[in-house]
Design a protein around this motif. Structure first.
Motif, short mmCIF file in Angstrom:
data_model
loop_
_atom_site.label_atom_id
_atom_site.label_comp_id
_atom_site.label_asym_id
_atom_site.label_seq_id
_atom_site.Cartn_x
_atom_site.Cartn_y
_atom_site.Cartn_z
N MET A 1 0.73 -1.05 0.07
CA MET A 1 -0.04 0.13 -0.02
C MET A 1 0.71 1.40 -0.05
N LYS A 2 1.97 1.17 0.68
CA LYS A 2 2.99 2.45 0.99
C LYS A 2 3.47 2.59 -0.51
N ARG A 3 3.53 1.85 -1.14
CA ARG A 3 4.24 1.78 -2.92
C ARG A 3 3.19 2.58 -3.66
N TYR A 4 2.00 2.34 -3.46
CA TYR A 4 0.83 2.89 -4.25
C TYR A 4 0.71 4.33 -3.95
N LEU A 5 0.72 4.72 -2.65
CA LEU A 5 0.70 6.25 -1.89
C LEU A 5 1.67 7.05 -2.14
#
Length: 125
Positions: A1-5
């Motif tokens: 999720m951090k990668r997307y954000l």
């Protein structure tokens, strides 16, 4: 999720830099309202590009990929951004479209190319 954000935040920041540099080059005020007026069509196009890319490549979606994510983000940001500018009564002179296409490609595709190049040069741990 951090990668997307993180990827989404970089894209949004670069679209805001594009809008701010355009306002500055035309000696327009860099107020929040002015920046929002200039940026919103392109931010809407960017959001649409992310959504379309995610829907089309759901199983293999990579927000850091040059293609499809970077290219589709660029195309949708440019095309939908220009369409929304026309609808909202903002300018879309041919020279502006060319400049926007160039800068948005450099920003939205370029950082992904750079990221991939740096990552490829790192030795495996």
């Amino acid at each position: 999720m951090k990668r997307y954000l993180s990827a989404a935040a970089i894209d949004v920041l670069l679209v805001l830099v594009f809008a701010a540099s355009g306002r500055r080059s035309h000696e327009e005020a860099l107020t929040f309202a002015g920046l929002a007026t200039t940026a919103w069509p392109f931010l809407a196009g960017l959001a649409a590009g992310w959504l379309v890319t995610f829907q089309l490549y759901r199983d293999k979606f990579d927000p850091l990929s040059v293609f499809p994510t970077g290219v589709l983000a660029w195309v949708s940001t440019l095309l939908l951004g220009m369409l929304l500018r026309v609808i909202s009564g903002q300018g879309t002179a041919f020279s502006f479209v060319l400049v926007a296409a160039s800068f948005l490609a450099l920003f939205l595709i370029g950082w992904r190319v750079l990221y991939r190049a740096v990552r490829a040069r790192r030795p495996l741990s």
